[in-house]
Design a protein around this motif. Structure first.
Motif, PDB file in Angstrom:
ATOM      1  N   LYS A  62       0.815  -1.225   0.000  1.00  0.00           N
ATOM      2  CA  LYS A  62       0.000   0.000   0.000  1.00  0.00           C
ATOM      3  C   LYS A  62       0.846   1.271   0.000  1.00  0.00           C
ATOM      4  CE  LYS A  62      -3.904  -1.849   2.634  1.00  0.00           C
ATOM      5  NZ  LYS A  62      -4.608  -1.659   3.911  1.00  0.00           N
ATOM      6  N   ARG A  64       2.896   2.364   2.184  1.00  0.00           N
ATOM      7  CA  ARG A  64       2.572   2.981   3.476  1.00  0.00           C
ATOM      8  C   ARG A  64       3.613   3.999   3.948  1.00  0.00           C
ATOM      9  NH1 ARG A  64       1.042  -2.392   4.080  1.00  0.00           N
ATOM     10  NH2 ARG A  64      -1.092  -2.702   4.794  1.00  0.00           N
ATOM     11  N   GLN A  78       0.012   7.729   6.191  1.00  0.00           N
ATOM     12  CA  GLN A  78      -1.286   7.913   6.834  1.00  0.00           C
ATOM     13  C   GLN A  78      -1.421   6.876   7.948  1.00  0.00           C
ATOM     14  OE1 GLN A  78      -1.612   4.555   4.676  1.00  0.00           O
ATOM     15  NE2 GLN A  78      -3.435   5.004   5.888  1.00  0.00           N
ATOM     16  N   HIS A  99     -16.410   4.008   2.398  1.00  0.00           N
ATOM     17  CA  HIS A  99     -15.788   3.612   3.662  1.00  0.00           C
ATOM     18  C   HIS A  99     -16.184   2.178   3.968  1.00  0.00           C
ATOM     19  CE1 HIS A  99     -14.202   3.997   7.767  1.00  0.00           C
ATOM     20  NE2 HIS A  99     -15.259   3.309   8.141  1.00  0.00           N
ATOM     21  N   THR A 101     -16.497  -0.860   6.488  1.00  0.00           N
ATOM     22  CA  THR A 101     -16.554  -1.114   7.917  1.00  0.00           C
ATOM     23  C   THR A 101     -17.188  -2.482   8.116  1.00  0.00           C
ATOM     24  OG1 THR A 101     -17.200  -0.156  10.052  1.00  0.00           O
ATOM     25  CG2 THR A 101     -18.797   0.051   8.259  1.00  0.00           C
ATOM     26  N   PHE A 105     -20.705  -2.486  13.499  1.00  0.00           N
ATOM     27  CA  PHE A 105     -20.544  -1.076  13.887  1.00  0.00           C
ATOM     28  C   PHE A 105     -21.689  -0.191  13.402  1.00  0.00           C
ATOM     29  CE2 PHE A 105     -15.703  -1.913  13.514  1.00  0.00           C
ATOM     30  CZ  PHE A 105     -15.629  -2.297  14.841  1.00  0.00           C
ATOM     31  N   THR A 112     -23.810   8.275  15.351  1.00  0.00           N
ATOM     32  CA  THR A 112     -22.815   9.350  15.508  1.00  0.00           C
ATOM     33  C   THR A 112     -22.048   9.673  14.231  1.00  0.00           C
ATOM     34  OG1 THR A 112     -21.077   7.822  16.162  1.00  0.00           O
ATOM     35  CG2 THR A 112     -22.413   8.732  17.932  1.00  0.00           C
ATOM     36  N   GLY A 113     -22.359   8.986  13.119  1.00  0.00           N
ATOM     37  CA  GLY A 113     -21.556   9.174  11.916  1.00  0.00           C
ATOM     38  C   GLY A 113     -20.223   8.453  12.066  1.00  0.00           C
ATOM     39  N   LEU A 114     -19.314   8.674  11.114  1.00  0.00           N
ATOM     40  CA  LEU A 114     -17.996   8.031  11.172  1.00  0.00           C
ATOM     41  C   LEU A 114     -17.040   8.895  11.976  1.00  0.00           C
ATOM     42  CD1 LEU A 114     -17.555   6.865   7.461  1.00  0.00           C
ATOM     43  CD2 LEU A 114     -17.960   5.411   9.464  1.00  0.00           C
ATOM     44  N   ARG A 115     -16.405   8.252  12.951  1.00  0.00           N
ATOM     45  CA  ARG A 115     -15.417   8.957  13.776  1.00  0.00           C
ATOM     46  C   ARG A 115     -14.055   8.316  13.564  1.00  0.00           C
ATOM     47  NH1 ARG A 115     -18.719   8.035  19.189  1.00  0.00           N
ATOM     48  NH2 ARG A 115     -18.061   5.994  18.458  1.00  0.00           N
ATOM     49  N   ARG A 119      -7.377   6.854  15.430  1.00  0.00           N
ATOM     50  CA  ARG A 119      -6.528   7.490  14.419  1.00  0.00           C
ATOM     51  C   ARG A 119      -6.848   8.976  14.301  1.00  0.00           C
ATOM     52  NH1 ARG A 119      -4.371   2.939  11.065  1.00  0.00           N
ATOM     53  NH2 ARG A 119      -5.717   1.177  11.502  1.00  0.00           N
ATOM     54  N   HIS A 123     -10.737   7.213   7.320  1.00  0.00           N
ATOM     55  CA  HIS A 123     -10.106   6.826   6.056  1.00  0.00           C
ATOM     56  C   HIS A 123     -11.172   6.433   5.045  1.00  0.00           C
ATOM     57  CE1 HIS A 123      -5.817   5.893   7.603  1.00  0.00           C
ATOM     58  NE2 HIS A 123      -6.422   6.729   8.420  1.00  0.00           N
ATOM     59  N   VAL A 134     -10.879  -3.216   3.376  1.00  0.00           N
ATOM     60  CA  VAL A 134     -10.652  -2.534   4.656  1.00  0.00           C
ATOM     61  C   VAL A 134     -11.697  -3.004   5.681  1.00  0.00           C
ATOM     62  CG1 VAL A 134     -10.679  -0.301   5.837  1.00  0.00           C
ATOM     63  CG2 VAL A 134      -9.575  -0.499   3.617  1.00  0.00           C
ATOM     64  N   ARG A 137     -11.347  -6.451   7.551  1.00  0.00           N
ATOM     65  CA  ARG A 137     -10.411  -6.554   8.683  1.00  0.00           C
ATOM     66  C   ARG A 137     -11.151  -6.550  10.013  1.00  0.00           C
ATOM     67  NH1 ARG A 137      -8.935  -1.718   8.398  1.00  0.00           N
ATOM     68  NH2 ARG A 137      -7.246  -1.610   9.888  1.00  0.00           N
ATOM     69  N   VAL A 165      -4.850   7.512  -0.031  1.00  0.00           N
ATOM     70  CA  VAL A 165      -6.003   7.304   0.850  1.00  0.00           C
ATOM     71  C   VAL A 165      -6.679   8.658   1.091  1.00  0.00           C
ATOM     72  CG1 VAL A 165      -6.741   6.539   3.148  1.00  0.00           C
ATOM     73  CG2 VAL A 165      -4.879   5.355   1.986  1.00  0.00           C
TER      74      VAL A 165
END
Ligand code: HQG
Length: 184
Positions: A62, A64, A78, A99, A101, A105, A112-115, A119, A123, A134, A137, A165
Motif C-alpha cells: 500500500k 505505506r 497515513q 468507507h 466497515t 458497527f 454518531t456518523g464516522l469517527r 486514528r 479513512h 478494509v 479486517r 487514501v
C-alpha cells in the motif's frame, strides 16, 4: 516476502503508533531520522538497514511509507494515532467516496456518523473494492457511500495521503448512505 511484511508491521508500529517503544522521536510532521531509526531498531533486536528500508518504501503493497526528498527521513503516509501534522493541502473530493466497515458497527455509525477512533482521520477510498477489503479486517464487511461533494460544500475538508487514501476528520451520518436502508 514474509520478512518484509514483518518489518512493515514493525514500521507501522513505531512510525504511526508507538515511537517511544524503541525510544524514537518523530518531528511535528511525523518524520523520523533514517539513521536513528536504524540504530534504535537494531538496538531493539530488529534487523534493519538502509537497503531493507529502500525495498519496503518501494515495494510495500500500500506504499505505506515515504522518504523525505533528501532521503534522510522516513514517515508513514497515513494511519497515525500519534498526533502529527502531515501538512497535506485540502483537495476537492470526487462526488462519492467509500468507507469499508463491519456490520457490527452500523448502529453506532448511524447514531454518531464516522469517527476517527484512535486514528487522526476517518479513512475513505475512491473505490468500493478497496473499501470492502478494509471492512473485512473488522468482521462482515459493508461499504458505506459518502456524499463527499455535499460534505465539501458544507465546509468539510478532504485530504489525500501520499499513498492515495482519502482522509477527513469525521463524516456526519447525514452524508452517509448505508446499503439496504431507505433511500440507499
Ligand atoms: C469504525 C488500513 C463505531 C470504522 C486500512 C472502522 C485503512 C465506528 C473502525 C486504514 C464509528 C476503526 C484505516 C462509530 C467509525 N461507531 N465504529 N461512530 N466510526 N467506526 O482500523 O478505516 O493497512 O482505525 O468504520 O487500509 O478500518 O493500516 O480504521 O471499522 O486505510 O495501512 O471504527 O488502516 O491501512 O478502525 O482503517 P481503523 P479503518 P493499513
Amino acid at each position: 516476502m514474509a520478512d518484509l511484511v514483518r518489518v512493515s508491521k514493525f514500521l507501522s508500529l513505531v512510525l504511526r503508533h508507538k515511537p517511544e517503544q524503541i525510544g524514537l522521536s518523530l518531528d511535528p510532521n511525523g518524520w523520523a531520522d533514517v539513521d536513528e531509526l536504524i540504530r534504535l531498531a537494531t538496538a531493539a533486536g530488529r534487523r534493519l538497514d538502509r537497503p531493507l528500508l529502500d525495498r519496503i518504501v518501494a515495494e510495500n503493497d500500500k506504499k505505506r511509507f515515504a522518504f523525505s526528498d533528501d532521503g534522510r527521513r522516513i514517515r508513514a503516509s497515513q494511519g497515525h494515532s500519534v498526533e502529527v501534522d502531515l501538512a497535506l493541502s485540502p483537495v476537492t473530493p470526487p462526488e462519492l467516496l467509500y468507507h469499508g466497515t463491519a456490520t457490527r458497527f452500523l448502529d453506532s455509525i448511524r447514531a454518531t456518523g464516522l469517527r476517527p477512533g484512535s486514528r487522526q482521520h476517518v479513512h475513505l477510498s475512491a473505490d468500493e473494492a478497496t473499501a470492502t477489503t478494509v471492512g473485512r479486517r473488522h468482521g462482515v464487511p459493508v461499504v458505506l457511500v459518502v456524499k463527499a461533494d455535499e460534505m465539501a460544500a458544507a465546509g468539510h475538508s478532504f485530504y489525500r495521503s501520499a499513498n492515495g487514501v482519502w482522509l477527513t476528520e469525521r463524516v456526519p451520518a447525514e452524508f452517509l448512505t448505508i446499503p439496504g436502508e431507505r433511500g440507499a
